[in-house]
Design a protein around this motif. Structure first.
Motif, PDB file in Angstrom:
ATOM      1  N   ARG A  85      41.088  41.203  32.428  1.00  8.45           N
ATOM      2  CA  ARG A  85      42.462  41.470  32.000  1.00  8.45           C
ATOM      3  C   ARG A  85      43.213  40.151  31.889  1.00  8.45           C
ATOM      4  N   SER A  86      44.293  40.163  31.156  1.00  4.54           N
ATOM      5  CA  SER A  86      45.039  38.919  30.987  1.00  4.54           C
ATOM      6  C   SER A  86      45.605  38.526  32.348  1.00  4.54           C
ATOM      7  N   GLY A  87      45.655  37.257  32.589  1.00  5.85           N
ATOM      8  CA  GLY A  87      46.147  36.796  33.883  1.00  5.85           C
ATOM      9  C   GLY A  87      45.074  36.791  34.952  1.00  5.85           C
ATOM     10  N   ALA A  88      43.815  36.975  34.547  1.00  8.31           N
ATOM     11  CA  ALA A  88      42.737  36.959  35.524  1.00  8.31           C
ATOM     12  C   ALA A  88      42.514  35.536  36.020  1.00  8.31           C
ATOM     13  N   THR A  89      42.160  35.417  37.291  1.00  4.26           N
ATOM     14  CA  THR A  89      41.953  34.093  37.861  1.00  4.26           C
ATOM     15  C   THR A  89      40.466  33.821  38.024  1.00  4.26           C
ATOM     16  N   ASN A  90      40.150  32.615  38.498  1.00  5.98           N
ATOM     17  CA  ASN A  90      38.752  32.304  38.780  1.00  5.98           C
ATOM     18  C   ASN A  90      38.194  33.247  39.834  1.00  5.98           C
ATOM     19  N   GLY A  91      39.069  33.691  40.726  1.00  6.78           N
ATOM     20  CA  GLY A  91      38.632  34.632  41.755  1.00  6.78           C
ATOM     21  C   GLY A  91      38.068  35.891  41.128  1.00  6.78           C
ATOM     22  N   ASP A  92      38.769  36.432  40.117  1.00 10.27           N
ATOM     23  CA  ASP A  92      38.274  37.615  39.414  1.00 10.27           C
ATOM     24  C   ASP A  92      36.917  37.345  38.803  1.00 10.27           C
ATOM     25  N   LEU A  93      36.834  36.165  38.176  1.00 14.84           N
ATOM     26  CA  LEU A  93      35.608  35.827  37.467  1.00 14.84           C
ATOM     27  C   LEU A  93      34.415  35.744  38.421  1.00 14.84           C
ATOM     28  N   TYR A  94      34.605  35.052  39.536  1.00 17.46           N
ATOM     29  CA  TYR A  94      33.477  34.905  40.453  1.00 17.46           C
ATOM     30  C   TYR A  94      33.134  36.221  41.139  1.00 17.46           C
ATOM     31  N   LEU A 158      38.154  33.267  48.712  1.00 18.30           N
ATOM     32  CA  LEU A 158      38.863  33.816  47.558  1.00 18.30           C
ATOM     33  C   LEU A 158      38.280  35.171  47.172  1.00 18.30           C
ATOM     34  N   ILE A 159      36.954  35.206  47.134  1.00 19.99           N
ATOM     35  CA  ILE A 159      36.277  36.436  46.747  1.00 19.99           C
ATOM     36  C   ILE A 159      36.483  37.522  47.788  1.00 19.99           C
ATOM     37  N   ILE A 160      36.321  37.116  49.049  1.00 20.45           N
ATOM     38  CA  ILE A 160      36.484  38.103  50.121  1.00 20.45           C
ATOM     39  C   ILE A 160      37.888  38.688  50.089  1.00 20.45           C
ATOM     40  N   GLU A 161      38.878  37.781  49.948  1.00 23.51           N
ATOM     41  CA  GLU A 161      40.255  38.266  49.943  1.00 23.51           C
ATOM     42  C   GLU A 161      40.527  39.155  48.746  1.00 23.51           C
ATOM     43  N   LYS A 162      40.000  38.731  47.623  1.00 20.97           N
ATOM     44  CA  LYS A 162      40.192  39.491  46.391  1.00 20.97           C
ATOM     45  C   LYS A 162      39.684  40.932  46.588  1.00 20.97           C
ATOM     46  N   TRP A 163      38.492  41.018  47.137  1.00 18.70           N
ATOM     47  CA  TRP A 163      37.854  42.324  47.311  1.00 18.70           C
ATOM     48  C   TRP A 163      38.606  43.165  48.351  1.00 18.70           C
ATOM     49  N   ASP A 164      38.944  42.507  49.451  1.00 19.13           N
ATOM     50  CA  ASP A 164      39.608  43.247  50.528  1.00 19.13           C
ATOM     51  C   ASP A 164      40.978  43.756  50.121  1.00 19.13           C
ATOM     52  N   ALA A 165      41.622  43.003  49.224  1.00 18.10           N
ATOM     53  CA  ALA A 165      42.978  43.382  48.833  1.00 18.10           C
ATOM     54  C   ALA A 165      43.000  44.629  47.967  1.00 18.10           C
ATOM     55  N   MET A 166      41.839  44.972  47.430  1.00 19.24           N
ATOM     56  CA  MET A 166      41.818  46.126  46.539  1.00 19.24           C
ATOM     57  C   MET A 166      41.523  47.399  47.319  1.00 19.24           C
ATOM     58  N   ASP A 167      42.150  48.499  46.888  1.00 23.00           N
ATOM     59  CA  ASP A 167      41.803  49.798  47.454  1.00 23.00           C
ATOM     60  C   ASP A 167      40.512  50.261  46.813  1.00 23.00           C
ATOM     61  N   ASP A 168      39.850  51.211  47.466  1.00 19.60           N
ATOM     62  CA  ASP A 168      38.640  51.741  46.862  1.00 19.60           C
ATOM     63  C   ASP A 168      38.948  52.373  45.516  1.00 19.60           C
ATOM     64  N   ILE A 169      39.931  53.254  45.539  1.00 20.92           N
ATOM     65  CA  ILE A 169      40.425  53.723  44.263  1.00 20.92           C
ATOM     66  C   ILE A 169      41.933  53.713  44.313  1.00 20.92           C
ATOM     67  N   LYS A 170      42.529  53.639  43.179  1.00 16.68           N
ATOM     68  CA  LYS A 170      43.978  53.686  43.121  1.00 16.68           C
ATOM     69  C   LYS A 170      44.347  55.149  42.960  1.00 16.68           C
ATOM     70  N   GLU A 171      44.907  55.726  43.996  1.00 17.40           N
ATOM     71  CA  GLU A 171      45.112  57.163  43.943  1.00 17.40           C
ATOM     72  C   GLU A 171      46.189  57.567  42.958  1.00 17.40           C
ATOM     73  N   THR A 172      47.099  56.628  42.680  1.00 23.40           N
ATOM     74  CA  THR A 172      48.176  56.999  41.771  1.00 23.40           C
ATOM     75  C   THR A 172      47.741  56.965  40.316  1.00 23.40           C
ATOM     76  N   SER A 185      37.836  50.280  39.641  1.00 27.84           N
ATOM     77  CA  SER A 185      38.202  49.824  38.303  1.00 27.84           C
ATOM     78  C   SER A 185      37.665  48.421  38.063  1.00 27.84           C
ATOM     79  N   PHE A 186      37.536  47.635  39.139  1.00 26.50           N
ATOM     80  CA  PHE A 186      36.936  46.319  38.955  1.00 26.50           C
ATOM     81  C   PHE A 186      35.467  46.466  38.570  1.00 26.50           C
ATOM     82  N   ILE A 187      34.789  47.362  39.268  1.00 27.03           N
ATOM     83  CA  ILE A 187      33.384  47.614  38.950  1.00 27.03           C
ATOM     84  C   ILE A 187      33.264  48.129  37.519  1.00 27.03           C
ATOM     85  N   ASP A 188      34.252  48.898  37.109  1.00 27.61           N
ATOM     86  CA  ASP A 188      34.239  49.404  35.746  1.00 27.61           C
ATOM     87  C   ASP A 188      34.341  48.255  34.737  1.00 27.61           C
ATOM     88  N   THR A 189      35.153  47.246  35.080  1.00 28.84           N
ATOM     89  CA  THR A 189      35.247  46.074  34.214  1.00 28.84           C
ATOM     90  C   THR A 189      33.883  45.402  34.100  1.00 28.84           C
TER      91      THR A 189
END
Lengths: 248, 499
Positions: A85-94, A158-172, A185-189
Motif C-alpha cells: 500500500r502507499s506509504g509502506a515502509t521498509n518494515g512492511d517490505l521485510y 522493526l519486523i517484530i514490532e510491525k507484526w505485534d502491532a497488528m491484530d489477527d484480524i480487524k474486526e471492524t 490482510s498483510f498475509i493477503d498482500t
C-alpha cells in the motif's frame, strides 16, 4: 571471446527479452537452447551479466536470479510500488520477505524427500507459522538485537514490532484484504504478490498451493549442488562479517 | 518348509503397509464419538466410507461441483430415518469427515511404521481427497477423490487400481455377452475414470521427472516405470480395439434380428455404448501418445540432468528459515534468498516520441458512448425526462399532421415555415425536434405498431398512435436547413399515405 554471427546474436537477444519480461520461455526456446551452441553460449553470457542463471526442464526454461544482492534484481522500491500500500515502509517490505520465506519453509520442511510435504497452506496456518518464527526472534536478547542494529542492517525489532502491532484480524473491517491493517490482510498482500509472481495459486477456502514454477525453482535451483553451494556461501558470508565486526 | 525365504516374505512390505494405511482415516473417524439428538451413537466410519462412495459416484457422473453442501444433503437423505439431526449438525458432520480425509493444515496425511524389508523407519504420505475447484462468490470449495482415495474405494471392492482398467474391460465384455447393457454403460463410465486417473498420474510423473535432479538409480527406476506404463497401455489399447470390434458385432447382430424395431430402447443403449466406448478409447489412445512422448523427451532431459548433481538432503525450513531467524542474519539476506523466485525487474519507460504515436482522444468513461441516436431503455420507464419527451413527440406529431392536412408539410422546410406562421418557432430551437425527424427518417416508412421492442414502441408510441392506419414515408431532400444557429438538418420529403 568468440565471434558470433550477427543473426545468432539477434536471435539470442530476442529469446533473452522474452525471458527477461516473463521469466519463462516455452518448448521452442528449450529446443533452440539445447540444439544451438551459439545461442546457448550467448544466452548464458547475457544471463550471467544480469546475475541470473538459466534452468531447464524439458518443456520450459526459466531465468532465475542468483542468490546475491545484485543491482539487476528487483529493488525494494519496485516491490513497494507495485505490491504494497502507499506509504509502506521498509518494515512492511521485510515483513513481506519474511512471510514468503516462512511459506516456502512450510512446504519444504523435511530432509527425507525432495517433494513438498504439504499440498496446500491455509491462511490461518500461515499466520500461525509466522507467529512461531516471530516468537523465536523474540528469544534473542533485546539488547543484543539493539546492538546489532547499530552495526548493520539487522533491524529485526522493526519486523517484530510491525507484526505485534497488528491484530489477527480487524474486526471492524468487512473484508480481510487490501488496506485494512491486520495480520490476515498483510498475509493477503503477500498472497497477491506471490500469485502475481506466478509462485502460488489460490485454490479457494483461503488456501494456496505452490505452482509448478515454484517447485521447479526449489528443486532445480535450491537443491542443485552448485547453486546450493552459492546459497550457503551467501548466507554464511553474513556470519563472517559479523565475526569480523566482533573481533575488532 | 525348512528354509523360510525371509526376503520373499517381506518383499513389497512397503506397498502392503501402504494399502493398510489408507484405511487409517476411516478408523480415525470411528474413534470420533458423535451422537445424534437422541443420544444415539453415529456410525462415523460408515458415513466416512459412504462419503468416499458418494465422491466416487459424483466422479462417475462427471459432476465436479461437489462440496460440503452436496455431501451433507446426500448423507441427510440417506440417514434421515435412522438418526435425528438438524441441518447444521449434518454440515458439521460432513466437515468432520472431509477434514479427516483432507486435514486443514495442508499437510498430507502420513503414516509412519517400521519397514521390515529395509529394516528402517519409514513413513508413507497419502491423500484421499483433494480440492478440485472453488467458487469465489460463495467461497465454496469443491472436492474430488485423489488417487489414494480411489485406491481405497477400489480396495473395498477387492481389486487394485493398477489393473482396474483391464478388469473393467473384462467385465464389459462379459456384460455385453450376457446382454446387460445398462450395467455395461456404467462399466464404461468407470473406465473413463480410470483413464482420467491415469492421465493425472502421468502428468504428475512428468512434472516429477522434470523437477527432480536424478541419480543413475532413480533414472533407472523412472525408465522402468515408464516402460511398464507404456506396455500396459498398449495392452489395454489392444483390448479396446477388440472390444470395439465386439460391440460392433453385437450391434450388427441385434440389427439383423430386427431388435432396433422391436426393442428400440435396447438398441439405443447399444448405440450409446458404442459411442461412449469410442470416446473412452480415444482418450486412452491420447494417453498412449503421451506415454510415448514422455518416454522419448522427458526421459532424455532427465538423462541430461544426470550431469547435474542434486542434493538429497535439503530442508528449506531448517536450512534457510531457521538459520536466518536463529543467527540472526541481516534483513537483506532474506531479499537475496528470495530473488531466485522473482522475476527480473521490469521497468516501463516513457519515450517523448510517444506523443507522435496514435493518440486515444476519447474521454474515459465507464461505458463506451458511441455515436448513435437516442435509444430508449426499458429500465428507465419512469424517468421524468422520458415522460416529458414522449409528450413532446406526441405534440410534434399532432402539429405535423395538422400541417400536412393543410398541405404545408410536404417537405421539412415547409413544416418549418408553418411553425413560424403559427408562432411555434421555439419548437425547432429544441434538440428533440431534430431527434424526432432523424428517428423518423431512420425508420421510414413508419407506421403505428411496427417498431415493437424498439424505441418506437415506448418513446414514440403515443406519437405514432396518431398516425392511425397510415404510413409515414420520409425521404431526404437535397437542401440543408439552418433555421436556428445551433442545429442544422437536411431537408426531407414527407408523405403520409394509406397502408
Amino acid at each position: 571471446m568468440r565471434n558470433y554471427p550477427e543473426q545468432k546474436v539477434i536471435q539470442a537477444f530476442q529469446l533473452y527479452t522474452v525471458l527477461a519480461s516473463h521469466g519463462v520461455a516455452g518448448e521452442q526456446a528449450v529446443q533452440l537452447y539445447k540444439s544451438d551452441d551459439d545461442i546457448r553460449g550467448l544466452l548464458d553470457i547475457f544471463s550471467r551479466e544480469v546475475d541470473c542463471v538459466i534452468i531447464l526442464t524439458s518443456e520450459q526454461m526459466f531465468l532465475v536470479p542468483r542468490t546475491k544482492l545484485s543491482p539487476f534484481h528487483v529493488s525494494n522500491d519496485w516491490i513497494k510500488r507495485h505490491y504494497l500500500r502507499s506509504g509502506a515502509t521498509n518494515g512492511d517490505l521485510y515483513l513481506l520477505y519474511f512471510t514468503v520465506l516462512v511459506l516456502f519453509g512450510s512446504f519444504y520442511d523435511t530432509y527425507q524427500s525432495q517433494e513438498p510435504t504439504r499440498q496446500f497452506l491455509g491462511m490461518d496456518e500461515w499466520v500461525h507459522l509466522v507467529q512461531e518464527r516471530i516468537d523465536q526472534l523474540k528469544q534473542h536478547d533485546p539488547d543484543e538485537l539493539k546492538q546489532l542494529e547499530q552495526e548493520f542492517s539487522y533491524n529485526w525489532r522493526l519486523i517484530i514490532e510491525k507484526w505485534d502491532a497488528m491484530d489477527d484480524i480487524k474486526e471492524t473491517a468487512k473484508k480481510q484484504s487490501g488496506n485494512t491493517i491486520s495480520r490476515l490482510s498483510f498475509i493477503d498482500t503477500t498472497r497477491r504478490f506471490l500469485i502475481d509472481q506466478d509462485l502460488i495459486v489460490d485454490i479457494g477456502n483461503h488456501e494456496v498451493a505452490l505452482t509448478e514454477k515454484a517447485k521447479t525453482i526449489v528443486q532445480r535451483f535450491f537443491m542443485e549442488v552448485e547453486y546450493n553451494r552459492g546459497i550457503f556461501e551467501f548466507i554464511y558470508g553474513f556470519e563472517r562479517e559479523k565475526d569480523d565486526a566482533s573481533d575488532q | 518348509m525348512d528354509k523360510l525365504e525371509l526376503a520373499g516374505v517381506t518383499d513389497g512390505y512397503h506397498e502392503r503397509i501402504r494399502r493398510l494405511a489408507l484405511f487409517d482415516p476411516l478408523f480415525d473417524l470411528e474413534r470420533k464419538r458423535s451422537t445424534d439428538l437422541n443420544g444415539q451413537p453415529i456410525d462415523m466410519k460408515g458415513l466416512g466410507l459412504l462419503a468416499l462412495l458418494f465422491f466416487f459416484e459424483q466422479k462417475l457422473m462427471r459432476q465436479y461441483k461437489t462440496g460440503v453442501k452436496q455431501l451433507a444433503s446426500f448423507l441427510k437423505k440417506l440417514t434421515e430415518n435412522v438418526y435425528v439431526l438438524d441441518d447444521e449438525m449434518y454440515e458439521d458432520l460432513t466437515r468432520t469427515i472431509i477434514q479427516t480425509f483432507r486435514p486443514t493444515t495442508g499437510k498430507k496425511r502420513s503414516y509412519s511404521f517400521y519397514d521390515w524389508e529395509k529394516r528402517e523407519e519409514s513413513a508413507i504420505e497419502y491423500s484421499l481427497l483433494k480440492a478440485n475447484d472453488f467458487d469465489v462468490k460463495t467461497n465454496t470449495q469443491y472436492y474430488t477423490l485423489d488417487e489414494d482415495g480411489l485406491e481405497l474405494v477400489f480396495a473395498t471392492k477387492e481389486f487394485y487400481s493398477e489393473f482396474q482398467l483391464s478388469i473393467n474391460q473384462l467385465m464389459l465384455r462379459k456384460q455385453l455377452e450376457k446382454g446387460e447393457f445398462a450395467a455395461a454403460l456404467k462399466q464404461i463410465n468407470e473406465m473413463r475414470i480410470d483413464v482420467e486417473t491415469l492421465e493425472e498420474r502421468m502428468t504428475r510423473l512428468k512434472h516429477e521427472i522434470q523437477r527432480s535432479i536424478i541419480s543413475e538409480e532413480t533414472f533407472e527406476r523412472y525408465k522402468q516405470l515408464l516402460d511398464d506404463i507404456y506396455s500396459r497401455l498398449s495392452r489395454e489399447d489392444e483390448e479396446f480395439k477388440e472390444l470395439r470390434e465386439f460391440v460392433n458385432e453385437t450391434r450388427e447382430r441385434l440389427y439383423a434380428r430386427d431388435v432396433h424395431q422391436k426393442e428400440a430402447k435396447t438398441y439405443e443403449l447399444v448405440l450409446k455404448i458404442a459411442r461412449e466406448l469410442e470416446s473412452v478409447h480415444y482418450a486412452h489412445s491420447a494417453l498412449l501418445d503421451k506415454a510415448l512422448s514422455l518416454k522419448n523427451t522427458t526421459l532424455v532431459t532427465a538423462q541430461e540432468s544426470l550431469y547435474y548433481t542434486g542434493l538429497h538432503s535439503f530442508n528449506f525450513d531448517q536450512d534457510i528459515v531457521s538459520y536466518i531467524v536463529s543467527t540472526p542474519l541481516p534483513l537483506e539476506a532474506m531479499k537475496g534468498l528470495l530473488h531466485p523466485f522473482l522475476k527480473v525487474e521490469e521497468n516501463q519507460f516513457w519515450s517523448p516520441l510517444a506523443i507522435f504515436a496514435e493518440q486515444n482522444i476519447t474521454e474515459e468513461r465507464e461505458e463506451k458512448v458511441g455515436l448513435r441516436f437516442i435509444e430508449a431503455d426499458d429500465a428507465v420507464c419512469d424517468d421524468p425526462y422520458r415522460t416529458w419527451l414522449m409528450a413532446k413527440y406526441k405534440e410534434l406529431m399532432q402539429l405535423f399532421l395538422e400541417a400536412y392536412q393543410l398541405g404545408r408539410a410536404q417537405t421539412l422546410s415547409a413544416f418549418f415555415s408553418y411553425l413560424d406562421d403559427i408562432g411555434q418557432s421555439r419548437l425547432y430551437e429544441q434538440r428533440y425536434f431534430y431527434d424526432f425527424w432523424l428517428i423518423m427518417h431512420q425508420h421510414s416508412p413508419v407506421q403505428h405498431g411496427d417498431m415493437k421492442g424498439e424505441e418506437g414502441n415506448t418513446l414514440l408510441g403515443d406519437a405514432l398512435a396518431l398516425l392511425g392506419g397510415n404510413v409515414l414515408d420520409v425521404q431526404e431532400g437535397d437542401r440543408i436547413i439552418r433555421k436556428f444557429e445551433r442545429f442544422s438538418i437536411q431537408d426531407m420529403m414527407i408523405t403520409v399515405r394509406e397502408q
